[in-house]
Scaffold this motif. Structure first.
Motif, PDB file in Angstrom:
ATOM      1  N   UNK A 177      57.376  34.731  52.484  1.00 50.16           N
ATOM      2  CA  UNK A 177      57.526  35.941  51.677  1.00 50.16           C
ATOM      3  C   UNK A 177      56.920  35.744  50.289  1.00 50.16           C
ATOM      4  N   UNK A 178      57.122  34.563  49.714  1.00 48.81           N
ATOM      5  CA  UNK A 178      56.515  34.280  48.414  1.00 48.81           C
ATOM      6  C   UNK A 178      55.000  34.286  48.537  1.00 48.81           C
ATOM      7  N   UNK A 179      54.496  33.662  49.632  1.00 46.20           N
ATOM      8  CA  UNK A 179      53.052  33.635  49.849  1.00 46.20           C
ATOM      9  C   UNK A 179      52.481  35.029  50.025  1.00 46.20           C
ATOM     10  N   UNK A 180      53.196  35.863  50.783  1.00 44.09           N
ATOM     11  CA  UNK A 180      52.717  37.230  50.978  1.00 44.09           C
ATOM     12  C   UNK A 180      52.703  37.992  49.660  1.00 44.09           C
ATOM     13  N   UNK A 181      53.767  37.817  48.889  1.00 40.70           N
ATOM     14  CA  UNK A 181      53.803  38.487  47.584  1.00 40.70           C
ATOM     15  C   UNK A 181      52.670  38.007  46.688  1.00 40.70           C
ATOM     16  N   UNK A 182      52.494  36.676  46.673  1.00 44.31           N
ATOM     17  CA  UNK A 182      51.428  36.106  45.862  1.00 44.31           C
ATOM     18  C   UNK A 182      50.053  36.548  46.357  1.00 44.31           C
ATOM     19  N   UNK A 183      49.896  36.590  47.672  1.00 45.46           N
ATOM     20  CA  UNK A 183      48.619  37.021  48.237  1.00 45.46           C
ATOM     21  C   UNK A 183      48.319  38.472  47.871  1.00 45.46           C
ATOM     22  N   UNK A 184      49.361  39.290  47.933  1.00 46.03           N
ATOM     23  CA  UNK A 184      49.166  40.693  47.537  1.00 46.03           C
ATOM     24  C   UNK A 184      48.752  40.783  46.079  1.00 46.03           C
ATOM     25  N   UNK A 185      49.401  39.971  45.234  1.00 44.66           N
ATOM     26  CA  UNK A 185      49.022  39.973  43.824  1.00 44.66           C
ATOM     27  C   UNK A 185      47.586  39.483  43.636  1.00 44.66           C
ATOM     28  N   UNK A 186      47.210  38.445  44.389  1.00 41.66           N
ATOM     29  CA  UNK A 186      45.840  37.920  44.310  1.00 41.66           C
ATOM     30  C   UNK A 186      44.843  38.977  44.768  1.00 41.66           C
ATOM     31  N   UNK A 188      45.210  42.206  44.747  1.00 40.72           N
ATOM     32  CA  UNK A 188      45.117  43.241  43.719  1.00 40.72           C
ATOM     33  C   UNK A 188      44.257  42.764  42.542  1.00 40.72           C
ATOM     34  N   UNK A 189      44.452  41.526  42.162  1.00 37.42           N
ATOM     35  CA  UNK A 189      43.669  40.988  41.047  1.00 37.42           C
ATOM     36  C   UNK A 189      42.193  40.894  41.426  1.00 37.42           C
ATOM     37  N   UNK A 190      41.936  40.492  42.659  1.00 36.11           N
ATOM     38  CA  UNK A 190      40.561  40.397  43.113  1.00 36.11           C
ATOM     39  C   UNK A 190      39.873  41.766  43.101  1.00 36.11           C
ATOM     40  N   UNK A 191      40.588  42.761  43.576  1.00 34.33           N
ATOM     41  CA  UNK A 191      40.018  44.113  43.573  1.00 34.33           C
ATOM     42  C   UNK A 191      39.755  44.579  42.142  1.00 34.33           C
ATOM     43  N   UNK A 192      40.683  44.292  41.265  1.00 36.15           N
ATOM     44  CA  UNK A 192      40.497  44.677  39.864  1.00 36.15           C
ATOM     45  C   UNK A 192      39.301  43.964  39.254  1.00 36.15           C
ATOM     46  N   UNK A 193      39.228  42.662  39.523  1.00 39.82           N
ATOM     47  CA  UNK A 193      38.106  41.899  38.975  1.00 39.82           C
ATOM     48  C   UNK A 193      36.776  42.343  39.591  1.00 39.82           C
ATOM     49  N   UNK A 194      36.812  42.704  40.859  1.00 38.32           N
ATOM     50  CA  UNK A 194      35.600  43.210  41.501  1.00 38.32           C
ATOM     51  C   UNK A 194      35.144  44.511  40.856  1.00 38.32           C
ATOM     52  N   UNK A 195      36.074  45.371  40.595  1.00 40.38           N
ATOM     53  CA  UNK A 195      35.739  46.638  39.928  1.00 40.38           C
ATOM     54  C   UNK A 195      35.196  46.382  38.526  1.00 40.38           C
ATOM     55  N   UNK A 196      35.853  45.405  37.847  1.00 38.60           N
ATOM     56  CA  UNK A 196      35.362  45.084  36.512  1.00 38.60           C
ATOM     57  C   UNK A 196      33.959  44.472  36.576  1.00 38.60           C
ATOM     58  N   UNK A 197      33.713  43.667  37.590  1.00 33.93           N
ATOM     59  CA  UNK A 197      32.383  43.067  37.735  1.00 33.93           C
ATOM     60  C   UNK A 197      31.326  44.131  37.996  1.00 33.93           C
ATOM     61  N   UNK A 198      31.654  45.091  38.815  1.00 40.12           N
ATOM     62  CA  UNK A 198      30.706  46.190  39.083  1.00 40.12           C
ATOM     63  C   UNK A 198      30.422  46.951  37.800  1.00 40.12           C
ATOM     64  N   UNK A 199      31.488  47.200  37.036  1.00 38.02           N
ATOM     65  CA  UNK A 199      31.300  47.922  35.780  1.00 38.02           C
ATOM     66  C   UNK A 199      30.468  47.105  34.803  1.00 38.02           C
ATOM     67  N   UNK A 200      30.742  45.801  34.764  1.00 43.52           N
ATOM     68  CA  UNK A 200      29.965  44.945  33.866  1.00 43.52           C
ATOM     69  C   UNK A 200      28.513  44.852  34.310  1.00 43.52           C
ATOM     70  N   UNK A 201      28.291  44.808  35.609  1.00 43.79           N
ATOM     71  CA  UNK A 201      26.911  44.760  36.093  1.00 43.79           C
ATOM     72  C   UNK A 201      26.175  46.050  35.728  1.00 43.79           C
ATOM     73  N   UNK A 202      26.807  47.154  35.874  1.00 47.84           N
ATOM     74  CA  UNK A 202      26.199  48.436  35.513  1.00 47.84           C
ATOM     75  C   UNK A 202      25.893  48.466  34.023  1.00 47.84           C
ATOM     76  N   UNK A 203      26.886  47.960  33.272  1.00 44.85           N
ATOM     77  CA  UNK A 203      26.672  47.926  31.811  1.00 44.85           C
ATOM     78  C   UNK A 203      25.536  46.980  31.459  1.00 44.85           C
ATOM     79  N   UNK A 204      25.427  45.872  32.195  1.00 44.96           N
ATOM     80  CA  UNK A 204      24.343  44.906  31.962  1.00 44.96           C
ATOM     81  C   UNK A 204      22.991  45.532  32.286  1.00 44.96           C
TER      82      UNK A 204
END
Length: 233
Positions: A177-186, A188-204
């Motif tokens: 259960x801890x792993x699943x919770x942590x995985x879900x958090x990871x 979510x963070x990965x998706x957020x970072x991916x979106x930020x990377x796309x935005x940064x690439x566009x800005x670049x």
């Protein structure tokens, strides 16, 4: 003269009466206790004596049959016996004791040190045979007890294993259960970072385009500034 004759006749009659009636009566009185009463007294005395003797014999036999256990316990307490052999099977046991003073053997069968059968003999061969029989009997009696003890130990062991496995399962479930919770958090963070990377690439990309445009403008302005000047200076 007549008086004397009458007196003599009276004396004679008295003596004859005494002979006929007095002496047999006395003799009859003496014979009654001798012949009539004495055999009856002898018979009554003999019968109670025989009955008392039989009762004493029965009492002695009863004590002999039922008193060996108490006798053995007392002699063990008084340290009068030598313990020759003892065998245990579970809670059952058999012992062979020897009483040197009387050259007597006691063979005992017991459970949890409570004696419940004793054989007393002066025949050493018979004592050894009875002891061997008691040992075999203790083995047979203990089979169920030993099997029960083994099953009880196995059940206790299985209960411990089950409890241990259940505890491990709870730990693994908690970890999962801890792993699943942590995985879900990871995730979510990965998706957020991916979106930020796309935005940064566009800005670049936009910045690079702006830079290239600015460089072209600079070059154009540089050529215009230098127009009409000799080259190579």
């Amino acid at each position: 003269m007549k008086y004397l004759l009458s007196l003599r006749c009276a004396i004679l009659l008295a003596v004859m009466g005494a002979s006929l009636h007095g002496v047999p009566a006395l003799a009859q009185e003496r014979e009654v206790p001798v012949v009539g009463k004495r055999p009856a007294m002898n018979a009554m005395t003999a019968e109670p004596a025989a009955s008392t003797s039989q009762a004493a014999s029965d009492t002695a036999a009863s004590r002999e049959a039922q008193g060996h256990i108490a006798e053995l316990i007392q002699m063990i307490h008084d340290s009068k016996l030598v313990e020759l052999r003892t065998t245990y099977n579970g809670s059952f046991g058999a012992s062979l004791f020897f009483h040197p003073d009387e050259m007597t053997y006691y063979v005992a069968l017991f459970q949890d040190r409570h004696i419940w059968r004793v054989i007393k003999t002066q025949d050493d061969t018979r004592a050894e045979a009875i002891y061997a029989g008691f040992v075999q009997q203790t083995s047979q009696l203990a089979d169920i007890e030993v099997h029960r003890t083994q099953l009880q130990a196995q059940n206790v062991f299985l209960d411990r294993v089950i409890a241990s496995q259940a505890d491990r399962a709870r730990h693994l479930q908690a970890d999962l259960e801890i792993g699943r919770t942590q995985q879900a958090q990871v995730n979510d963070r990965q998706r957020l970072m991916q979106a930020e990377a796309v935005a940064l690439r566009t800005e670049k990309d936009k910045a690079q385009a702006a830079l290239r445009a600015l460089q072209k403008q600079i070059q154009l302005l540089q050529r215009q500034t230098e127009a009409g000047l000799p080259t190579g200076i």
